[in-house]
Design an enzyme around this catalytic site. Sequence first.
Site, PDB file in Angstrom:
ATOM      1  N   ARG A  24     -32.409 -49.439 -14.533  1.00 36.97           N
ATOM      2  CA  ARG A  24     -32.806 -48.160 -15.142  1.00 36.97           C
ATOM      3  C   ARG A  24     -34.000 -48.324 -16.070  1.00 36.97           C
ATOM      4  O   ARG A  24     -34.125 -47.588 -17.051  1.00 36.97           O
ATOM      5  CB  ARG A  24     -31.641 -47.520 -15.910  1.00 36.97           C
ATOM      6  CG  ARG A  24     -30.496 -47.054 -15.043  1.00 36.97           C
ATOM      7  CD  ARG A  24     -30.843 -45.726 -14.393  1.00 36.97           C
ATOM      8  NE  ARG A  24     -29.811 -45.302 -13.459  1.00 36.97           N
ATOM      9  CZ  ARG A  24     -28.820 -44.493 -13.795  1.00 36.97           C
ATOM     10  NH1 ARG A  24     -28.717 -44.031 -15.011  1.00 36.97           N
ATOM     11  NH2 ARG A  24     -27.945 -44.137 -12.886  1.00 36.97           N
ATOM     12  N   ARG A  28     -35.320 -42.426 -18.636  1.00 38.98           N
ATOM     13  CA  ARG A  28     -35.443 -41.553 -19.802  1.00 38.98           C
ATOM     14  C   ARG A  28     -35.742 -42.245 -21.115  1.00 38.98           C
ATOM     15  O   ARG A  28     -36.075 -41.595 -22.090  1.00 38.98           O
ATOM     16  CB  ARG A  28     -34.165 -40.734 -19.958  1.00 38.98           C
ATOM     17  CG  ARG A  28     -34.058 -39.649 -18.920  1.00 38.98           C
ATOM     18  CD  ARG A  28     -32.690 -39.059 -18.896  1.00 38.98           C
ATOM     19  NE  ARG A  28     -31.712 -40.073 -18.525  1.00 38.98           N
ATOM     20  CZ  ARG A  28     -30.416 -39.862 -18.475  1.00 38.98           C
ATOM     21  NH1 ARG A  28     -29.940 -38.689 -18.799  1.00 38.98           N
ATOM     22  NH2 ARG A  28     -29.591 -40.823 -18.101  1.00 38.98           N
ATOM     23  N   ARG A  37     -42.011 -36.402 -15.902  1.00 41.35           N
ATOM     24  CA  ARG A  37     -40.892 -35.913 -15.117  1.00 41.35           C
ATOM     25  C   ARG A  37     -40.746 -34.406 -15.144  1.00 41.35           C
ATOM     26  O   ARG A  37     -40.372 -33.789 -14.151  1.00 41.35           O
ATOM     27  CB  ARG A  37     -39.597 -36.514 -15.665  1.00 41.35           C
ATOM     28  CG  ARG A  37     -38.861 -37.507 -14.862  1.00 41.35           C
ATOM     29  CD  ARG A  37     -38.257 -37.039 -13.578  1.00 41.35           C
ATOM     30  NE  ARG A  37     -36.863 -36.707 -13.750  1.00 41.35           N
ATOM     31  CZ  ARG A  37     -36.354 -35.515 -13.546  1.00 41.35           C
ATOM     32  NH1 ARG A  37     -37.122 -34.539 -13.172  1.00 41.35           N
ATOM     33  NH2 ARG A  37     -35.082 -35.285 -13.706  1.00 41.35           N
ATOM     34  N   ASP A  73     -32.644 -42.983  -5.983  1.00 39.86           N
ATOM     35  CA  ASP A  73     -31.258 -42.873  -6.431  1.00 39.86           C
ATOM     36  C   ASP A  73     -30.338 -43.240  -5.280  1.00 39.86           C
ATOM     37  O   ASP A  73     -30.717 -43.120  -4.107  1.00 39.86           O
ATOM     38  CB  ASP A  73     -30.936 -41.455  -6.936  1.00 39.86           C
ATOM     39  CG  ASP A  73     -29.674 -41.450  -7.790  1.00 39.86           C
ATOM     40  OD1 ASP A  73     -29.777 -41.692  -9.004  1.00 39.86           O
ATOM     41  OD2 ASP A  73     -28.579 -41.249  -7.236  1.00 39.86           O
ATOM     42  N   TYR A 150     -18.469 -40.961  -4.994  1.00 45.11           N
ATOM     43  CA  TYR A 150     -19.160 -39.692  -5.247  1.00 45.11           C
ATOM     44  C   TYR A 150     -18.880 -38.668  -4.143  1.00 45.11           C
ATOM     45  O   TYR A 150     -18.622 -37.499  -4.418  1.00 45.11           O
ATOM     46  CB  TYR A 150     -20.671 -39.908  -5.366  1.00 45.11           C
ATOM     47  CG  TYR A 150     -21.090 -40.519  -6.693  1.00 45.11           C
ATOM     48  CD1 TYR A 150     -20.941 -39.808  -7.874  1.00 45.11           C
ATOM     49  CD2 TYR A 150     -21.630 -41.798  -6.753  1.00 45.11           C
ATOM     50  CE1 TYR A 150     -21.322 -40.354  -9.093  1.00 45.11           C
ATOM     51  CE2 TYR A 150     -22.010 -42.350  -7.961  1.00 45.11           C
ATOM     52  CZ  TYR A 150     -21.848 -41.628  -9.135  1.00 45.11           C
ATOM     53  OH  TYR A 150     -22.218 -42.183 -10.320  1.00 45.11           O
TER      54      TYR A 150
HETATM   55  O1  CP3 Z   1     -35.170 -48.052 -13.178  1.00 46.78           O
HETATM   56  C1  CP3 Z   1     -34.298 -47.653 -12.413  1.00 46.78           C
HETATM   57  O2  CP3 Z   1     -33.298 -48.335 -12.213  1.00 46.78           O
HETATM   58  C2  CP3 Z   1     -34.545 -46.300 -11.785  1.00 46.78           C
HETATM   59  C3  CP3 Z   1     -34.018 -46.059 -10.439  1.00 46.78           C
HETATM   60  C4  CP3 Z   1     -32.580 -45.631 -10.367  1.00 46.78           C
HETATM   61  C5  CP3 Z   1     -32.085 -44.311 -10.616  1.00 46.78           C
HETATM   62  N1  CP3 Z   1     -30.782 -44.265 -10.205  1.00 46.78           N
HETATM   63  C6  CP3 Z   1     -32.844 -43.175 -11.165  1.00 46.78           C
HETATM   64  C7  CP3 Z   1     -32.117 -42.134 -11.909  1.00 46.78           C
HETATM   65  C8  CP3 Z   1     -31.527 -46.393  -9.889  1.00 46.78           C
HETATM   66  C9  CP3 Z   1     -31.514 -47.867  -9.547  1.00 46.78           C
HETATM   67  C10 CP3 Z   1     -30.408 -45.514  -9.780  1.00 46.78           C
HETATM   68  C11 CP3 Z   1     -29.137 -45.943  -9.185  1.00 46.78           C
HETATM   69  C12 CP3 Z   1     -27.930 -45.157  -9.432  1.00 46.78           C
HETATM   70  N2  CP3 Z   1     -27.781 -43.802  -9.387  1.00 46.78           N
HETATM   71  C13 CP3 Z   1     -26.672 -45.738  -9.648  1.00 46.78           C
HETATM   72  C14 CP3 Z   1     -26.387 -47.205  -9.699  1.00 46.78           C
HETATM   73  C15 CP3 Z   1     -26.897 -47.803 -10.954  1.00 46.78           C
HETATM   74  C16 CP3 Z   1     -26.003 -47.623 -12.145  1.00 46.78           C
HETATM   75  O3  CP3 Z   1     -26.521 -47.173 -13.175  1.00 46.78           O
HETATM   76  O4  CP3 Z   1     -24.821 -47.955 -12.047  1.00 46.78           O
HETATM   77  C17 CP3 Z   1     -25.746 -44.685  -9.808  1.00 46.78           C
HETATM   78  C18 CP3 Z   1     -24.276 -44.827 -10.108  1.00 46.78           C
HETATM   79  C19 CP3 Z   1     -26.461 -43.472  -9.616  1.00 46.78           C
HETATM   80  C20 CP3 Z   1     -25.956 -42.069  -9.658  1.00 46.78           C
HETATM   81  C21 CP3 Z   1     -26.618 -41.342 -10.787  1.00 46.78           C
HETATM   82  N3  CP3 Z   1     -27.872 -40.752 -10.715  1.00 46.78           N
HETATM   83  C22 CP3 Z   1     -26.163 -41.203 -12.117  1.00 46.78           C
HETATM   84  C23 CP3 Z   1     -24.836 -41.709 -12.636  1.00 46.78           C
HETATM   85  C24 CP3 Z   1     -27.167 -40.521 -12.836  1.00 46.78           C
HETATM   86  C25 CP3 Z   1     -27.202 -40.238 -14.319  1.00 46.78           C
HETATM   87  C26 CP3 Z   1     -26.969 -38.835 -14.676  1.00 46.78           C
HETATM   88  C27 CP3 Z   1     -27.489 -38.581 -16.074  1.00 46.78           C
HETATM   89  O5  CP3 Z   1     -28.432 -37.788 -16.194  1.00 46.78           O
HETATM   90  O6  CP3 Z   1     -26.961 -39.198 -17.027  1.00 46.78           O
HETATM   91  C28 CP3 Z   1     -28.218 -40.248 -11.935  1.00 46.78           C
HETATM   92  C29 CP3 Z   1     -29.494 -39.593 -12.265  1.00 46.78           C
HETATM   93  C30 CP3 Z   1     -30.631 -40.539 -12.418  1.00 46.78           C
HETATM   94  N4  CP3 Z   1     -31.008 -41.447 -11.478  1.00 46.78           N
HETATM   95  C31 CP3 Z   1     -31.529 -40.620 -13.536  1.00 46.78           C
HETATM   96  C32 CP3 Z   1     -32.462 -41.622 -13.208  1.00 46.78           C
HETATM   97  C33 CP3 Z   1     -33.653 -42.047 -14.008  1.00 46.78           C
HETATM   98  C34 CP3 Z   1     -31.487 -39.777 -14.806  1.00 46.78           C
HETATM   99  C35 CP3 Z   1     -31.761 -38.340 -14.581  1.00 46.78           C
HETATM  100  C36 CP3 Z   1     -33.193 -37.909 -14.669  1.00 46.78           C
HETATM  101  O7  CP3 Z   1     -34.070 -38.596 -15.235  1.00 46.78           O
HETATM  102  O8  CP3 Z   1     -33.419 -36.794 -14.154  1.00 46.78           O
END
Ligand code: CP3
Length: 344
Positions: A24, A28, A37, A73, A150
């Site tokens: 991540r 953010r 974004r 994602d 999910y």
């Molecule tokens: O630097 C990075 O790692 C960015 C790439 C990335 C994202 N999601 C972008 C994202 C990666 C590797 C993921 C994987 C991901 N997505 C996982 C496995 C990694 C982990 O953290 O365990 C999981 C479980 C997801 C599902 C998911 N997508 C979640 C739980 C969330 C968070 C929701 C929130 O807002 O708290 C997302 C959204 C997401 N994916 C964000 C990012 C940067 C945040 C929302 C946004 O910026 O709009």
Amino acid sequence: MSEPVFLRACRGQSVEHVPVWFMRQAGRSLPEYRALRGTGSILEAIADPALAAEITLQPVRRYGVDAAILFSDIVVPYHAIGFGVDVVPGRGPVIERPFATRADLARLRELSDADVIHVSETVRLVVAELARNDVPLIGFAGAPFTVASYLVEGAPTRVFGVVKSMMHADPALFDALMERLVHISIGFLRRQVAAGARAVQLFDSWAGALTRDEYQRFALEPTRRVLAGVADLGVPTILFGVGTGELLDLMASSGPDVMGIDWHVDLDAGRRRVGRPVQGNLDPARCLGGPAGAVEAAREVLARAGHEAGHIFNLGHGVLPQTDPASLEAVVRVVHDEGLAGVS
Ligand code: CP3
């Protein structure tokens, strides 16, 4: 010319400095991310290759990390095939019609090139830019169990009651679901590597919700098959989950080159359990108290890592949104300056 340190550490080879990147890292916690974004869905940002490539590169420029992770994602391929997924800010993936019956299997067809052409294009843009400094790009996918959680639960959960009920009440249906997810994950990873990703990580973030028996019966073989499905590509594979201390030996037996270790397990103990290179495992919470505290915590991880080759420094899970980028900058510096694992 030798390979970048990140790839060499994945292979358990010697390095000039210990490689570091952050799960991540593109997200953010970076003001430049928030500026770019805007407020749309993350899935829209991911669908825009120029934007997604720029977001992928931001942390590489700011932190000088040794690998980039694709801005994407784990639900992207399921959104792409029209399963009906949205990612709600602050919450996570939400499914319009969760997977519930045999009839839903038809909604999980294999990926085509066209489905994820935007992802392939993002990879190509990023890789062209990273080539200047020979920084590798990591591609990724969700591991079958985490994706299944999910799709079946329909929304993020801490309980996993719906998915576990299906697992135990109708194991044949659950197996059939996992089989579909294996194929989709392989297709997603193979396309990222074809476009230029040089390593892949499989995120089984919620595997820690499973007992050993459950992991062995339901998750191990599908995970093994995903890893086997990319083995011919010759890129290192990393498998990661949270709260997996009791599962590490089983997870390692699925065959990744590198095991991700979360912060609940001491890195040296984790390494003994998996018998291969490890990635981790700084507690993300210890990066919230400013650079000095983060550096102190990073030194504790480096001490556990010792001298043995095959350590990729990372957090034990993703960067928390409130993290001050200055703390991660300081962590990169101390890892590069003081890490000894495999440094000859
Ligand atoms: O630097 C990075 O790692 C960015 C790439 C990335 C994202 N999601 C972008 C994202 C990666 C590797 C993921 C994987 C991901 N997505 C996982 C496995 C990694 C982990 O953290 O365990 C999981 C479980 C997801 C599902 C998911 N997508 C979640 C739980 C969330 C968070 C929701 C929130 O807002 O708290 C997302 C959204 C997401 N994916 C964000 C990012 C940067 C945040 C929302 C946004 O910026 O709009």
